[in-house]
Design a protein around this motif. Structure first.
Motif: not given
Length: 263
Positions: A219-246
């Motif tokens: 399950q982790v492997e299935g989610r890591m492709e997007r996470i890897r691309e976001v971390k490497l700056g290849q995709l724009e990160p999504k905002s959850c809209g609910k956390c303190e930062y958002c």
């Protein structure tokens, strides 16, 4: 980079390595996680985190350093000067409950705060095991929880144990695999040593079967492709809209229906 106990929690190490906490942070909010990695946002320390850190400081023998770094936990005046503030006194009781149990102390016997690195799903990872005892074929992690046998809510799976709710199956799966990359052979037995914040505190030694760990890794492997691309700056990160930062960054742009409030 060379990872040590001293730089494990540094921003540089977090940028270079994935970790279980960073993985869970990406699942919660990509935007906040990237802001932390870029040094633009620092998540505030919660009472629960400080509480757990106090108990961990007992385990790894760094209580003096912890007390020096966290003076706000202690009273500074009156008859209780130098003592833990009332809301943290339970932590001492929890420690005593652990120390008094021979089976628990067996599970917590071994090298403390052992750092290892490895590679999974296209990125380097870091782990820091609370207790490492390869001689007896096990490692352990100490958890402070509200209650051990209580049902907890998870948005994806509904009511479940604290182990599932807080992503500890993920942690044990990643730790098992990275440790195995360093040592070879079979996965070690994993222990979660849990102590509750009840009065009196409850305690338990919990393990997760290898099949569940293997499924979790998939399950982790299935989610890591997007996470890897976001971390490497290849995709724009999504905002959850609910956390303190958002919430700090939020700009209202439309009207929402009341049924969306819990959706």
């Amino acid at each position: 980079m060379k990872l040590t106990k001293d730089n494990y929690y540094s921003n540089e190490a977090d940028r270079h390595f994935m970790s279980v906490s960073q993985y869970k942070s990406f699942l919660k909010c990509e935007a906040a996680t990237m802001a932390k990695l870029n040094g633009e946002y620092e998540e505030p320390k919660s009472d629960a985190l400080l509480f757990g850190s106090y108990v961990h400081a007992w385990l790894d023998g760094t209580m003096d350093e912890f007390i020096e770094s966290n003076p706000d936990l202690f009273s500074t005046r009156g008859a209780t000067k130098g003592q833990l503030k009332a809301q943290y006194k339970l932590a001492d009781e929890m420690i005593e409950v652990l120390k008094a149990d021979a089976f628990v102390m067996m599970a917590l016997d071994g090298q403390k705060e052992v750092v290892m690195t490895g590679e999974l799903f296209g990125l380097p990872w870091k782990i820091r095991m609370d207790v490492y005892n390869p001689q007896f074929g096990r490692f352990a992690d100490l958890k402070t929880v509200k209650a051990i046998y209580e049902k907890y809510w998870h948005d994806e799976i509904g009511y479940c144990s604290f182990v599932e709710a807080y992503g500890y199956i993920t942690q044990m799966a990643i730790y098992s695999e990275i440790e195995n990359q360093n040592r070879g052979g079979e996965w070690l037995e994993n222990f979660i040593v849990a102590v509750s914040k009840e009065t009196p505190p409850d305690k338990a030694v919990i393990t997760i079967d290898y099949d569940s760990l293997a499924i979790e890794l998939q399950q982790v492997e299935g989610r890591m492709e997007r996470i890897r691309e976001v971390k490497l700056g290849q995709l724009e990160p999504k905002s959850c809209g609910k956390c303190e930062y958002c919430r700090r960054k939020k700009k209202v742009t439309s009207v929402i229906h009341y049924l969306e409030l819990i959706g």
